[in-house]
Design a protein around this motif. Structure first.
Motif, PDB file in Angstrom:
ATOM      1  N   LEU A  36      -0.189 -74.830 -13.547  1.00 51.34           N
ATOM      2  CA  LEU A  36       0.184 -73.527 -14.109  1.00 51.34           C
ATOM      3  C   LEU A  36      -1.030 -72.606 -14.018  1.00 51.34           C
ATOM      4  N   GLY A  39      -3.151 -66.363 -12.899  1.00 50.68           N
ATOM      5  CA  GLY A  39      -3.349 -65.321 -11.888  1.00 50.68           C
ATOM      6  C   GLY A  39      -2.344 -65.426 -10.752  1.00 50.68           C
ATOM      7  N   CYS A  47     -16.491 -68.084  -4.695  1.00 46.99           N
ATOM      8  CA  CYS A  47     -17.876 -67.964  -4.235  1.00 46.99           C
ATOM      9  C   CYS A  47     -17.998 -66.972  -3.075  1.00 46.99           C
ATOM     10  N   GLU A  84       1.137 -68.315 -17.540  1.00 47.37           N
ATOM     11  CA  GLU A  84       0.012 -68.533 -18.456  1.00 47.37           C
ATOM     12  C   GLU A  84       0.411 -69.509 -19.561  1.00 47.37           C
TER      13      GLU A  84
END
Ligand code: FAD
Length: 566
Positions: A36, A39, A47, A84
């Motif tokens: 889950l 975003g 990175c 979320e």
């Protein structure tokens, strides 16, 4: 394999979460695995974000390593982006999930729950903080790019925080033509480094056009300025907050799991939280420090990936346990490679360790082969055990290799003197017959056995105050170009003939990098003057450090001390 765990729910689908999910599938084809992610993306390359901002990575899609569809196809993992987790019910072993598009909430049951929720950019509660940008994910990156591509494009940027992400952004925004200022609260940028190592980075930043303001905090932000704690006000069309990260542990806190003082989720060596059905991995979890065993937060991708893999092993019943962390890290800053592993000198002293410190300035490969680049290395050694506590390197090519070798040596329990005997590859274009790592080992051995005695750059002032004589053993030409105030010059090659000129009392020998100084101290001692020490790392270590700290103070004090003692 454990038979009681049939369904694993993972919260957070980036480095740690997705490493856990894919490993889990490779180990257990029958496991029900749900990821889950709040975003819009999973498994993206955070990175790489600063480098897309700067245009080095041109293709945004190159940052997207996997999609829910590709993960379903290859790994049969149920990956849900835009979902979320808002609560954990430990009694019933269910999580409450909010679909961010529809706003609807549902429940998901778990046998094992993995919290891989990462760490969020720190946002100090200063006026105007809401006007600042941060860089954690693609949405943040897109927001910064939108601002940069705005018809009213910014021409000045302030980055609050001179850590790894802050400096990567400073470089990339400079490449885009912005006038960049880095504001850092600590005495120098890159606080994981010691001052004299960070001084080299700071010098490179300034040479590359970045303004660096240290020892001050940003106290307020408005639409076109940032106010600092020293009262200064700096122009800023774009302000990016890069002042560190905090573990995203609100969910764990609400669920009553044990947290550390700094908000990390406390886990054991199997990544288990205080609830044995719930695991935590990655930036949100507390790690065990390799030297002290204390809990530490190490927000790095490599650790997140390793521990993500490990938790899958644990869940499927394999025998394993997390290894303590060194925090090995690397960053590129305008062509400089900056790497570190383990403890720095500051940390070792704060922990009350008796230490030996070594600086060297070797070339990455044989000097006679074209293209050799000089680096500065630093080794911090436990004086009692000779075990390596940490290392730092700043330079061009080859820094990464040396720090990685030392990190491996620490992990393998080698002593500093053992480094002398490492059998490393050599041909002139790649290294030296005595590799820089071997050389550190030889110096460590010399120190451990009393063949050489050294002092550090920050001890020079006290030496002058106590009346020690500074003896610069470089050539007359080098000496004329600049020396440490009060130093007298006798080139090393003339020492035997001019031995009677050496005054009684304590002598501190200095040279360029510490090598000729070592030879000189050996000559002087063997000729009968025992109270002699070498300045570790020599002039090349001393100068950038005192420049950064404020040479006027240090050098002024030295001159005064010398004139009153003479
Ligand atoms: P994250 O990558 O932060 O992922 C956690 C995910 O959990 C997030 O996507 C978040 O949306 C999701 N989440 C949080 N709460 C919930 C919830 N309640 N429900 C659902 N989802 C939730 N490290 C290095 O070692 N080298 C580098 O060069 C380097 N460069 C970096 C550059 C940048 C710009 C950044 C931001 C980080 C960099 N890092 C680097 C650090 C590295 O990216 C992190 O250590 C690593 O991503 C941590 O992985 P993680 O899975 O623990 O957390």
């Amino acid at each position: 394999m454990s038979t009681s765990i049939h369904r694993t729910v993972i919260v957070g689908g980036v480095a740690a979460g997705m490493s856990a999910a894919t490993r889990l599938r490779r180990l257990d084809e029958a496991m029900d695995i749900v990821v889950l992610e709040r975003g819009d993306h999973v498994s993206f390359a955070n990175c790489g974000l600063p480098y897309h901002v700067g245009g080095v990575i041109e293709d945004r899609d190159a940052l997207l390593l996997q999609t829910p569809a590709s993960l379903a196809a290859r790994f049969n993992i149920d990956v849900r982006t835009g979902h979320e987790v808002v609560a954990v019910d430990r009694e019933r072993r269910v999580v409450t999930v909010r679909d961010r598009t529809s706003g609807q909430t549902t429940e998901e049951a778990y046998d094992a729950l993995v919290l891989a929720t990462g760490a969020a950019p720190m946002r100090p509660p200063i006026p105007g903080v809401e006007l600042t940008y941060a860089l954690r994910d693609l949405a943040d990156m897109d927001a910064i790019l939108a601002r940069l591509n705005d018809p009213q494009a910014p021409s000045t940027a302030i980055i609050i925080g001179g850590g790894f992400i802050g400096l990567e952004l400073a470089e990339n925004l400079t490449h885009r033509g912005l006038a960049v200022t880095v504001v850092e609260l600590a005495e120098h940028v890159l606080p994981p480094l010691d001052l004299e190592m960070a001084a080299l980075v700071q010098r490179r930043l300034v040479e590359s056009g970045v303004r660096v303001v240290t020892g001050v905090a940003a106290t307020a932000v408005d639409s076109d300025t940032v106010t600092l704690s020293n009262g200064d006000s700096l122009p800023a069309d774009l302000v990016i907050m890069a002042a560190g990260v905090v573990p995203e542990s609100a969910l764990a806190r609400a669920a009553g799991l044990d947290l550390s003082e700094r908000g990390g989720i406390v886990v054991d060596d199997l990544q288990r939280t205080s609830d044995p059905s719930i695991y935590a991995v990655g930036d949100v979890a507390v790690k065990r420090d390799a030297h002290s065993g204390a809990g530490v937060l190490v927000p790095l991708a490599q650790t997140a990936n390793r521990h993500g893999r490990l938790v899958a092993d644990v869940i499927t019943g394999r025998t394993t346990s997390a290894k303590p962390v060194l925090g090995s890290a690397i960053v590129g800053v305008f062509g400089l490679t900056v790497a570190a592993t383990g403890w720095n000198e500051k940390r070792a002293r704060a922990e009350g360790r008796e230490i030996r410190v070594i600086h060297s300035h070797p070339a990455d490969h044989a000097g006679y082969y074209p293209g050799a680049e000089v680096m500065q290395l630093k080794l911090v050694v436990d004086a009692e055990t000779d075990l390596i506590l940490g290392a730092q390197g700043v330079g061009g090519s080859g820094v990464d290799k040396r720090i990685d070798v030392i990190a491996t040596a620490i992990r393998g329990g080698l002593t500093a003197s053992d480094l002398a005997d490492l059998e490393l590859t050599y041909a002139p274009q790649f290294g030296s017959a005595k590799d820089p790592v071997n050389m550190l080992g030889m110096i460590a051995d010399n120190m451990a056995t009393g063949v050489t005695r050294t002092i550090q750059w920050h001890e020079i002032e006290a030496e002058v105050e106590r009346g020690s004589v500074l003896l610069d053993v470089r050539t007359r030409g080098e000496y004329a170009d600049g020396t440490i105030p009060t130093a007298v010059n006798i080139p090393v090659d003339e020492l035997r003939d001019r031995f009677d000129e050496i005054p009684a009392g304590r002598i501190v020998v200095t040279c360029a990098a510490g090598v000729r100084g070592h030879t000189a101290t050996r000559i002087i001692r063997q000729l009968g003057h025992d109270d002699v020490v070498n300045l570790d790392g020599g002039y090349k270590t001393f100068v950038p450090a005192v420049e950064l700290r404020g040479c006027c103070d240090l050098l002024g004090t030295m001159r005064e001390a010398a004139s009153t003692s003479s």
